[in-house]
Write an enzyme that holds these catalytic residues in place. Sequence first.
Site, short mmCIF file in Angstrom:
data_model
loop_
_atom_site.label_atom_id
_atom_site.label_comp_id
_atom_site.label_asym_id
_atom_site.label_seq_id
_atom_site.Cartn_x
_atom_site.Cartn_y
_atom_site.Cartn_z
CD GLU A 83 -2.89 -1.12 2.35
OE1 GLU A 83 -4.03 -1.62 2.25
OE2 GLU A 83 -2.43 -0.72 3.44
CD GLU A 114 3.20 -21.54 11.68
OE1 GLU A 114 3.27 -21.89 12.87
OE2 GLU A 114 2.31 -20.81 11.23
#
Length: 295
Positions: A83, A114
Site C-alpha cells: 500500500e 512457518e
Amino acid sequence: MNIKNISTEKRNLNTMKIDKASSLEIAKLINNEDKTIPLAIEKELKSIADAIDLGYLALKNNSRIFYIGAGTSGRLGVLDASEMPPTFNVDANMIIGIIAGGEEALRKPIEGAEDSIEKPIIDLQKFQFNKHDVLIGITASGRTPYVLSGLKYAKELGAKTISISTSKNSEVGQIVDVKIEVITGSEPITGSTRMKSGTAQKMILNMISTGVMIKLGKVYQNWMIDVRSSNEKLYERAINMVMEITNCSREKSIETLKKCEYSPKLAVIMILKNVSLEKSKKMLIKNNNKLSEVL
C-alpha cells in the site's frame, strides 16, 4: 511444543456460548472484544514510536524496511508494504513484505512453511538484505520459527530488528532491538489469531509505516501530499488538494498539475511561490523534501 501458555490460545470466557448466539449477538460479542484492542496498543506507544524512528532512519539513508511473517501475520506485512507506493508515491523496493511460503501463501496455506528456519534466510538473501536495512518480524505467538530465524539472521548481519507480537514475554521480543508486545488476550474463537491479534497487527503496521512516511515529508498537514495519481479518484484528490492548499481555481490546479506530472507537492510550490517546475524541485531538495519547510 506447549501452546497452552500462549495467551491467544486460551479460551475466551465471554464467548463460550457464541455457537448458540443469533447473528446480531455474534456481531455484538466480536465487537465487544474488538473494543479492547486500541487500549492494549496504547500501552506500547513508546515502542511503536521507537520502531517509527528506526524505520525512518533506514529510509532516510537509502536503506529499506522489511516485514517478515507467516500466515495472517505475513499477509498483513505484505499488504502494508504493497500500500505504500500508491499512497505515498515511494519505490516498491523501499518497504518489502516477505511471507513464509512465498506469493502462493497469500491465497492459500502452505503446510509447514512457518516451521522452516532455513527458508527465511534464503528469502532475505534474495533481496540482498544487509546490515543497513531494518527487519520487522510479525508473529502472534511470538515464537514462529520462520520469523525467529529471520530475525536472528538479521541480528547476525548487524541490522536493526523489531518484533510485533500479541503474547507476553515473547521469544522474538528477547532478541530484537525494539519489541512491541500488544496483549490482546484470548480470541473470540479460540486460537483464531486472524481476529483480535490480526487487527492489532494491522493497526500497528499502519502506525509504523504512516509514521515513517510523515517523517519523510510524504504528508503535509494531514494531506497525502505525495499521492500517486493512478486512477480517476486519485486525480480528483490531487486536484482538490492543490485547490484547497493554494486557494486557486480548479482550472489553475489542473493546469499546474499537468506541468509536474500530477505531483500535488510540486504544484503547490509552483503556485504559492510562483516558480518554475525546476525551481520547485530544487526548493524541495533543499528543504528535505518537506513542503512545510519550503512554505
